[in-house]
Design a protein around this motif. Structure first.
Motif, PDB file in Angstrom:
ATOM      1  N   UNK A   4       0.756  -1.363   0.208  1.00 29.80           N
ATOM      2  CA  UNK A   4      -0.075   0.166   0.009  1.00 29.80           C
ATOM      3  C   UNK A   4       0.895   1.355  -0.055  1.00 29.80           C
ATOM      4  N   UNK A   5       0.722   1.955  -0.973  1.00 27.21           N
ATOM      5  CA  UNK A   5       1.787   2.943  -1.213  1.00 27.21           C
ATOM      6  C   UNK A   5       1.010   4.324  -0.995  1.00 27.21           C
ATOM      7  N   UNK A   6      -0.328   3.956  -1.174  1.00 26.60           N
ATOM      8  CA  UNK A   6      -1.292   5.455  -0.880  1.00 26.60           C
ATOM      9  C   UNK A   6      -1.252   5.701   0.681  1.00 26.60           C
ATOM     10  N   UNK A   7      -1.066   4.768   1.495  1.00 27.67           N
ATOM     11  CA  UNK A   7      -0.985   5.096   2.871  1.00 27.67           C
ATOM     12  C   UNK A   7      -0.128   6.160   3.241  1.00 27.67           C
ATOM     13  N   UNK A   8      -0.781   7.380   4.066  1.00 28.98           N
ATOM     14  CA  UNK A   8       0.244   8.481   4.483  1.00 28.98           C
ATOM     15  C   UNK A   8       0.509   8.190   5.904  1.00 28.98           C
ATOM     16  N   UNK A   9       2.157   8.199   6.014  1.00 26.96           N
ATOM     17  CA  UNK A   9       2.586   7.769   7.119  1.00 26.96           C
ATOM     18  C   UNK A   9       3.240   9.081   7.887  1.00 26.96           C
ATOM     19  N   UNK A  10       2.865   9.561   9.025  1.00 31.93           N
ATOM     20  CA  UNK A  10       3.095  10.715   9.491  1.00 31.93           C
ATOM     21  C   UNK A  10       4.722  10.654   9.937  1.00 31.93           C
ATOM     22  N   UNK A  11       5.258  11.324   9.410  1.00 33.66           N
ATOM     23  CA  UNK A  11       6.951  11.606   9.690  1.00 33.66           C
ATOM     24  C   UNK A  11       7.320  12.641  10.567  1.00 33.66           C
ATOM     25  N   UNK A  12       6.413  13.287  10.817  1.00 34.05           N
ATOM     26  CA  UNK A  12       6.977  14.747  11.892  1.00 34.05           C
ATOM     27  C   UNK A  12       7.345  13.839  13.169  1.00 34.05           C
ATOM     28  N   UNK A  14      10.312  12.252  13.911  1.00 31.90           N
ATOM     29  CA  UNK A  14      10.941  11.524  13.707  1.00 31.90           C
ATOM     30  C   UNK A  14      12.393  11.472  13.241  1.00 31.90           C
ATOM     31  N   UNK A  15      12.769  12.872  13.529  1.00 34.70           N
ATOM     32  CA  UNK A  15      14.161  13.410  13.189  1.00 34.70           C
ATOM     33  C   UNK A  15      14.428  13.287  11.541  1.00 34.70           C
ATOM     34  N   UNK A  16      13.375  13.671  11.107  1.00 28.38           N
ATOM     35  CA  UNK A  16      13.505  13.321   9.501  1.00 28.38           C
ATOM     36  C   UNK A  16      13.810  14.718   9.038  1.00 28.38           C
ATOM     37  N   UNK A  17      15.063  14.792   8.284  1.00 28.49           N
ATOM     38  CA  UNK A  17      15.511  16.035   7.617  1.00 28.49           C
ATOM     39  C   UNK A  17      14.279  16.453   6.846  1.00 28.49           C
ATOM     40  N   UNK A  18      13.550  15.823   5.999  1.00 33.04           N
ATOM     41  CA  UNK A  18      12.685  16.339   5.079  1.00 33.04           C
ATOM     42  C   UNK A  18      11.594  16.992   5.663  1.00 33.04           C
ATOM     43  N   UNK A  19      11.256  16.811   7.161  1.00 29.38           N
ATOM     44  CA  UNK A  19      10.039  17.364   7.922  1.00 29.38           C
ATOM     45  C   UNK A  19      10.336  18.095   8.863  1.00 29.38           C
ATOM     46  N   UNK A  20      11.405  17.696   9.868  1.00 33.76           N
ATOM     47  CA  UNK A  20      11.689  18.379  11.126  1.00 33.76           C
ATOM     48  C   UNK A  20      12.503  19.516  11.114  1.00 33.76           C
ATOM     49  N   UNK A  21      13.085  19.848   9.795  1.00 33.75           N
ATOM     50  CA  UNK A  21      13.996  20.959  10.037  1.00 33.75           C
ATOM     51  C   UNK A  21      13.473  22.133   8.914  1.00 33.75           C
ATOM     52  N   UNK A  22      12.370  22.238   8.761  1.00 33.00           N
ATOM     53  CA  UNK A  22      11.655  23.372   8.124  1.00 33.00           C
ATOM     54  C   UNK A  22      12.021  24.667   9.054  1.00 33.00           C
ATOM     55  N   UNK A  23      11.875  25.029  10.021  1.00 40.62           N
ATOM     56  CA  UNK A  23      11.955  25.911  10.679  1.00 40.62           C
ATOM     57  C   UNK A  23      13.479  26.294  10.875  1.00 40.62           C
ATOM     58  N   UNK A  24      14.366  25.272  11.280  1.00 43.77           N
ATOM     59  CA  UNK A  24      15.521  25.501  11.406  1.00 43.77           C
ATOM     60  C   UNK A  24      16.172  26.116  10.048  1.00 43.77           C
ATOM     61  N   UNK A  25      15.768  25.586   8.846  1.00 47.83           N
ATOM     62  CA  UNK A  25      16.320  26.286   7.597  1.00 47.83           C
ATOM     63  C   UNK A  25      15.575  27.179   7.074  1.00 47.83           C
ATOM     64  N   UNK A 242      18.999   6.397   6.103  1.00 49.44           N
ATOM     65  CA  UNK A 242      19.466   6.764   7.377  1.00 49.44           C
ATOM     66  C   UNK A 242      19.981   5.473   7.986  1.00 49.44           C
ATOM     67  N   UNK A 243      20.368   4.468   7.509  1.00 47.25           N
ATOM     68  CA  UNK A 243      21.090   3.318   7.930  1.00 47.25           C
ATOM     69  C   UNK A 243      22.672   3.590   7.472  1.00 47.25           C
ATOM     70  N   UNK A 244      23.193   4.324   6.690  1.00 46.63           N
ATOM     71  CA  UNK A 244      24.418   4.865   6.476  1.00 46.63           C
ATOM     72  C   UNK A 244      24.910   3.540   5.717  1.00 46.63           C
ATOM     73  N   UNK A 245      24.598   2.986   4.500  1.00 41.06           N
ATOM     74  CA  UNK A 245      25.263   1.959   3.972  1.00 41.06           C
ATOM     75  C   UNK A 245      25.518   1.943   2.416  1.00 41.06           C
ATOM     76  N   UNK A 246      26.773   1.945   1.888  1.00 39.74           N
ATOM     77  CA  UNK A 246      26.725   1.802   0.564  1.00 39.74           C
ATOM     78  C   UNK A 246      28.054   0.796   0.094  1.00 39.74           C
ATOM     79  N   UNK A 247      27.580   0.379  -1.254  1.00 39.90           N
ATOM     80  CA  UNK A 247      28.619  -0.377  -2.057  1.00 39.90           C
ATOM     81  C   UNK A 247      29.364   0.167  -3.070  1.00 39.90           C
ATOM     82  N   UNK A 248      30.727  -0.031  -2.831  1.00 42.99           N
ATOM     83  CA  UNK A 248      31.581   0.669  -3.761  1.00 42.99           C
ATOM     84  C   UNK A 248      32.317  -0.319  -4.563  1.00 42.99           C
ATOM     85  N   UNK A 249      32.186  -0.504  -5.755  1.00 36.53           N
ATOM     86  CA  UNK A 249      32.715  -1.498  -6.733  1.00 36.53           C
ATOM     87  C   UNK A 249      33.782  -0.899  -7.536  1.00 36.53           C
ATOM     88  N   UNK A 250      35.012  -1.641  -7.041  1.00 37.81           N
ATOM     89  CA  UNK A 250      36.379  -1.243  -7.837  1.00 37.81           C
ATOM     90  C   UNK A 250      36.807  -2.352  -8.024  1.00 37.81           C
TER      91      UNK A 250
END
Length: 391
Positions: A4-12, A14-25, A242-250
């Motif tokens: 279900x991608x229609x369901x709206x989840x409240x992210x306020x 939750x320390x979410x940059x997208x939502x909780x930094x509005x006033x700060x910025x 937010x889990x800070x994990x990447x794959x670098x292929x060399x």
């Protein structure tokens, strides 16, 4: 299983940059936030279940990738990109931007030239300038609502500026291009000819739409593989930033050794155990979820295109070939870039990424994130179109 991608989840709150930094910025607190490139719905259930299981184990000590991770990553790349990966090629970092910074430090000196193609993901510029390298720009050409590479300008800049490193965005952010094999081959040939190392940011590689297939830069040729660093992460694909994990292929051992040596200088060592568990679960059991997410995102793109065409056709939509980001062109209005920004942010109350963040070439553009429930996207588009309809 249907998700279900229609369901709206409240992210306020939750320390979410997208939502909780509005006033700060300095943004309106009640603005609809569609700027940061993360998704507004939960990740694949397989990921959540894996993380819960690890939480139940209760021990979060120092960790290291095991064969479950390498097998999952290799199978994912083989299935989705027809690209074979060997375990020894992979280096883990906290993120792709971190990896780009490490590459700049490992393979260039202060004052060396590093080339990018604006408009492009703005941390590229920040990473170059903050480390006292010379930023060289070969602008993309905007033609008929689509970006193209100016290969003549690219090679001229490489020669004239003695470029050492090229940071490439593939698929392109913010324009949504999925580069063709022919385009990649031509870029690779120029870079090989002039001894320019390629760092290819492919974080959006799993998010492509019908008729467009991402090609791993290292797949172009053996020479390209030996002259490139491929950066990827499950973060965009499965909403795990937010889990800070990447794959670098060399593939090139000497490059890989120099890259790891630079990482060691930062003091970074073991990857996050939760990032590892999430990556294993996502790559092993997240395929069905991703397929449905891509269908939903594409329907959002089509919805946005239709809505804007009907309610404010002077706004032009650059239809993406990949990524869940939509690049909106406001240049038909007799308004300055600051005026456009003011109308979008302060009057329509929609927080988007201003185009000039991606370079001056993004003037009079705005970037909107379509990985959100349709009701949120519709509310944002309604507010924007209402504000601009009379101009």
């Amino acid at each position: 299983m249907t998700f279900d991608f229609d369901k709206i989840t409240d992210r306020s709150n939750t320390m979410a940059i997208k939502y909780d930094l509005a006033a700060v910025r300095g943004k309106p607190k009640d603005a609809i936030s569609l700027w940061v490139a993360d998704m507004d719905w939960p990740t694949a259930p397989a990921v959540t279940q894996a993380l819960k299981k690890r939480c139940d184990h209760g021990i979060f000590g120092y960790s290291w990738p095991d064969d479950r991770y390498y097998d999952a990553l290799k199978n994912w790349y083989k299935t989705h990109h027809d690209f074979e990966i060997k375990k020894e090629w992979v280096v883990n970092t906290p993120g792709v931007v971190f990896a780009i910074c490490m590459a700049i430090r490992a393979f260039t000196k202060e004052g060396d030239s590093v080339l990018i193609q604006r408009p492009v993901y703005y941390p590229f510029s920040n990473s170059i300038v903050s480390q006292n390298r010379k930023l060289v720009n070969s602008p993309l050409v905007f033609k008929n609502g689509r970006y193209e590479i100016d290969f003549e300008d690219f090679e001229r800049k490489v020669i004239e500026e003695n470029v050492k490193l090229f940071i490439f965005c593939s698929p392109h952010n913010p324009g949504g291009r999925v580069w063709t094999k022919e385009e990649l081959l031509r870029l690779s040939e120029i870079c090989l000819k002039h001894n320019v190392l390629v760092v290819s940011d492919e974080i959006h590689c799993d998010i492509t739409f019908e008729g467009h297939q991402h090609t791993v830069f290292a797949k172009i040729s053996e020479e390209a593989a030996w002259n490139s660093i491929i950066c990827n992460s499950p973060s965009k694909t499965f909403n795990l930033a937010g889990l800070q994990f990447s794959n670098i292929i060399i593939q090139n051992e000497s490059l890989r050794r120099a890259f790891k040596k630079e990482i060691d200088r930062t003091g970074y060592d073991e990857p996050s155990v939760m990032g590892l568990e999430a990556a294993i679960a996502a790559y092993s059991a997240g395929g069905e979820w991703l397929d449905q997410a891509l269908t939903y995102i594409w329907q959002n793109v089509l919805f946005a295109e239709k809505y804007i065409a009907e309610h404010c056709p002077k706004i032009k939509v650059c239809k993406p070939e990949g990524s869940y980001l939509l690049w909106l062109d406001f240049s038909a209005f007799d308004l300055s870039d600051p005026q456009i920004e003011d109308k979008v942010l302060n009057r329509a109350k929609v927080w988007l990424d201003r185009g000039t963040m991606f370079g001056i070439e993004g003037e009079k553009f705005q970037r909107i994130n379509c990985a959100t429930p349709r009701k949120i996207l519709e509310a944002a588009l309604k507010a924007i179109c209402t504000e601009f309809a009379e101009d």
